[in-house]
Design a protein around this motif. Structure first.
Motif, mmCIF file in Angstrom:
data_model
loop_
_atom_site.group_PDB
_atom_site.id
_atom_site.type_symbol
_atom_site.label_atom_id
_atom_site.label_comp_id
_atom_site.label_asym_id
_atom_site.label_seq_id
_atom_site.Cartn_x
_atom_site.Cartn_y
_atom_site.Cartn_z
ATOM 1 N N LEU A 176 -1.720 -0.702 -14.664
ATOM 2 C CA LEU A 176 -2.242 -1.225 -13.403
ATOM 3 C C LEU A 176 -1.183 -2.055 -12.678
ATOM 4 O O LEU A 176 -0.991 -1.909 -11.471
ATOM 5 C CB LEU A 176 -3.499 -2.060 -13.637
ATOM 6 N N GLN A 177 -0.470 -2.905 -13.417
ATOM 7 C CA GLN A 177 0.573 -3.728 -12.793
ATOM 8 C C GLN A 177 1.679 -2.850 -12.213
ATOM 9 O O GLN A 177 2.190 -3.115 -11.122
ATOM 10 C CB GLN A 177 1.152 -4.722 -13.801
ATOM 11 N N PHE A 178 2.048 -1.791 -12.928
ATOM 12 C CA PHE A 178 3.062 -0.857 -12.440
ATOM 13 C C PHE A 178 2.603 -0.212 -11.133
ATOM 14 O O PHE A 178 3.365 -0.130 -10.165
ATOM 15 C CB PHE A 178 3.334 0.223 -13.495
ATOM 16 N N ARG A 179 1.348 0.219 -11.091
ATOM 17 C CA ARG A 179 0.822 0.878 -9.892
ATOM 18 C C ARG A 179 0.722 -0.091 -8.717
ATOM 19 O O ARG A 179 1.007 0.277 -7.573
ATOM 20 C CB ARG A 179 -0.518 1.526 -10.200
ATOM 21 N N ILE A 180 0.328 -1.328 -8.984
ATOM 22 C CA ILE A 180 0.256 -2.334 -7.914
ATOM 23 C C ILE A 180 1.651 -2.624 -7.375
ATOM 24 O O ILE A 180 1.852 -2.695 -6.155
ATOM 25 C CB ILE A 180 -0.432 -3.620 -8.417
ATOM 26 N N THR A 181 2.629 -2.755 -8.255
ATOM 27 C CA THR A 181 4.000 -3.031 -7.820
ATOM 28 C C THR A 181 4.562 -1.865 -7.013
ATOM 29 O O THR A 181 5.223 -2.068 -5.989
ATOM 30 C CB THR A 181 4.897 -3.342 -9.029
ATOM 31 N N ALA A 182 4.295 -0.645 -7.442
ATOM 32 C CA ALA A 182 4.759 0.522 -6.689
ATOM 33 C C ALA A 182 4.119 0.550 -5.306
ATOM 34 O O ALA A 182 4.795 0.835 -4.304
ATOM 35 C CB ALA A 182 4.444 1.809 -7.454
ATOM 36 N N ARG A 183 2.831 0.222 -5.227
ATOM 37 C CA ARG A 183 2.167 0.175 -3.918
ATOM 38 C C ARG A 183 2.758 -0.938 -3.063
ATOM 39 O O ARG A 183 2.975 -0.767 -1.875
ATOM 40 C CB ARG A 183 0.665 -0.011 -4.065
ATOM 41 N N ARG A 184 3.007 -2.093 -3.671
ATOM 42 C CA ARG A 184 3.639 -3.190 -2.929
ATOM 43 C C ARG A 184 4.971 -2.741 -2.348
ATOM 44 O O ARG A 184 5.273 -3.001 -1.181
ATOM 45 C CB ARG A 184 3.868 -4.384 -3.861
ATOM 46 N N ASN A 185 5.762 -2.053 -3.151
ATOM 47 C CA ASN A 185 7.069 -1.593 -2.682
ATOM 48 C C ASN A 185 6.931 -0.600 -1.533
ATOM 49 O O ASN A 185 7.715 -0.632 -0.582
ATOM 50 C CB ASN A 185 7.864 -1.000 -3.839
ATOM 51 N N GLU A 217 17.076 -13.858 2.786
ATOM 52 C CA GLU A 217 16.439 -13.535 1.510
ATOM 53 C C GLU A 217 15.044 -14.136 1.403
ATOM 54 O O GLU A 217 14.131 -13.492 0.892
ATOM 55 C CB GLU A 217 17.305 -14.032 0.354
ATOM 56 N N LEU A 218 14.858 -15.331 1.907
ATOM 57 C CA LEU A 218 13.539 -15.957 1.864
ATOM 58 C C LEU A 218 12.520 -15.133 2.661
ATOM 59 O O LEU A 218 11.381 -14.966 2.229
ATOM 60 C CB LEU A 218 13.600 -17.390 2.399
ATOM 61 N N GLY A 219 12.925 -14.609 3.795
ATOM 62 C CA GLY A 219 12.040 -13.775 4.596
ATOM 63 C C GLY A 219 11.627 -12.506 3.863
ATOM 64 O O GLY A 219 10.471 -12.081 3.927
ATOM 65 N N VAL A 220 12.563 -11.910 3.129
ATOM 66 C CA VAL A 220 12.263 -10.704 2.352
ATOM 67 C C VAL A 220 11.324 -11.053 1.203
ATOM 68 O O VAL A 220 10.343 -10.349 0.950
ATOM 69 C CB VAL A 220 13.559 -10.044 1.832
ATOM 70 N N ARG A 221 11.601 -12.161 0.507
ATOM 71 C CA ARG A 221 10.729 -12.574 -0.599
ATOM 72 C C ARG A 221 9.314 -12.890 -0.100
ATOM 73 O O ARG A 221 8.330 -12.553 -0.759
ATOM 74 C CB ARG A 221 11.318 -13.780 -1.320
ATOM 75 N N THR A 222 9.215 -13.512 1.061
ATOM 76 C CA THR A 222 7.904 -13.809 1.649
ATOM 77 C C THR A 222 7.153 -12.523 1.964
ATOM 78 O O THR A 222 5.948 -12.416 1.702
ATOM 79 C CB THR A 222 8.069 -14.676 2.909
ATOM 80 N N ALA A 223 7.862 -11.537 2.513
ATOM 81 C CA ALA A 223 7.235 -10.245 2.801
ATOM 82 C C ALA A 223 6.768 -9.573 1.509
ATOM 83 O O ALA A 223 5.667 -9.002 1.458
ATOM 84 C CB ALA A 223 8.207 -9.338 3.550
ATOM 85 N N LEU A 224 7.580 -9.657 0.453
ATOM 86 C CA LEU A 224 7.192 -9.073 -0.833
ATOM 87 C C LEU A 224 5.917 -9.728 -1.373
ATOM 88 O O LEU A 224 5.019 -9.033 -1.858
ATOM 89 C CB LEU A 224 8.305 -9.261 -1.867
ATOM 90 N N GLU A 225 5.833 -11.035 -1.284
ATOM 91 C CA GLU A 225 4.645 -11.747 -1.765
ATOM 92 C C GLU A 225 3.402 -11.335 -0.973
ATOM 93 O O GLU A 225 2.336 -11.112 -1.543
ATOM 94 C CB GLU A 225 4.846 -13.251 -1.661
ATOM 95 N N ALA A 230 0.017 -9.230 -2.440
ATOM 96 C CA ALA A 230 -1.386 -9.612 -2.263
ATOM 97 C C ALA A 230 -2.176 -8.476 -1.623
ATOM 98 O O ALA A 230 -3.301 -8.181 -2.029
ATOM 99 C CB ALA A 230 -1.477 -10.873 -1.414
ATOM 100 N N GLU A 231 -1.570 -7.815 -0.639
ATOM 101 C CA GLU A 231 -2.241 -6.692 0.020
ATOM 102 C C GLU A 231 -2.454 -5.530 -0.951
ATOM 103 O O GLU A 231 -3.524 -4.910 -0.969
ATOM 104 C CB GLU A 231 -1.414 -6.226 1.216
ATOM 105 N N ALA A 232 -1.455 -5.244 -1.784
ATOM 106 C CA ALA A 232 -1.576 -4.153 -2.761
ATOM 107 C C ALA A 232 -2.686 -4.458 -3.764
ATOM 108 O O ALA A 232 -3.496 -3.583 -4.087
ATOM 109 C CB ALA A 232 -0.252 -3.937 -3.481
ATOM 110 N N ARG A 233 -2.759 -5.689 -4.247
ATOM 111 C CA ARG A 233 -3.833 -6.073 -5.179
ATOM 112 C C ARG A 233 -5.193 -5.924 -4.520
ATOM 113 O O ARG A 233 -6.141 -5.417 -5.118
ATOM 114 C CB ARG A 233 -3.644 -7.515 -5.637
ATOM 115 N N ARG A 234 -5.286 -6.387 -3.281
ATOM 116 C CA ARG A 234 -6.542 -6.304 -2.535
ATOM 117 C C ARG A 234 -6.974 -4.846 -2.399
ATOM 118 O O ARG A 234 -8.142 -4.506 -2.573
ATOM 119 C CB ARG A 234 -6.388 -6.975 -1.174
ATOM 120 N N GLN A 235 -6.033 -3.958 -2.098
ATOM 121 C CA GLN A 235 -6.358 -2.538 -1.968
ATOM 122 C C GLN A 235 -6.880 -1.956 -3.281
ATOM 123 O O GLN A 235 -7.844 -1.187 -3.279
ATOM 124 C CB GLN A 235 -5.134 -1.756 -1.497
#
Length: 108
Positions: free
Chosen positions: A21-30, A85-93, A97-102
């Motif tokens: 599940l974590q792998f799938r959420i991370t792939a969706r986040r990416n 880099e902070l902007g990219v990390r913020t977007a990743l975070e 959250a959006e991937a988990r919600r989905q």
């Protein structure tokens, strides 16, 4: 002894399911962050899909998020997007959250 073995198997099965599940959420986040970055760079819909896939593939280069952050930051800066880099990390975070919600919405 059988009860202990049953509990051990159940624990291993849960661990494997959680990792999957974590792998799938991370792939969706990416994929989601790839779409976001493509929009920032002004890519076409076809280019956006290809770029999102390349972000997912970039995550297989090394453990952790550094490979994805490096790719996104390099591509965005090369395209003239004003981001650090902070902007990219913020977007990743945010996309995590959006991937988990989905996934939660899909499982209900």
């Amino acid at each position: 002894m059988n009860s202990f073995q049953d509990r051990e198997r159940a624990f291993e099965a849960k661990f494997a399911a959680d990792e999957d599940l974590q792998f799938r959420i991370t792939a969706r986040r990416n994929r989601l962050v790839g779409h976001w970055a493509a929009q920032q760079m002004g890519l076409t819909p076809e280019e956006t899909e290809a770029y999102a896939k390349s972000v997912v593939q970039a995550d297989f280069e090394e453990a952790g998020d550094e490979d994805v952050i490096r790719k996104l930051l390099g591509d965005l800066v090369s395209a003239g997007v004003d981001i650090d880099e902070l902007g990219v990390r913020t977007a990743l975070e945010g996309k995590m959250a959006e991937a988990r919600r989905q996934f939660i919405e899909e499982s209900n």
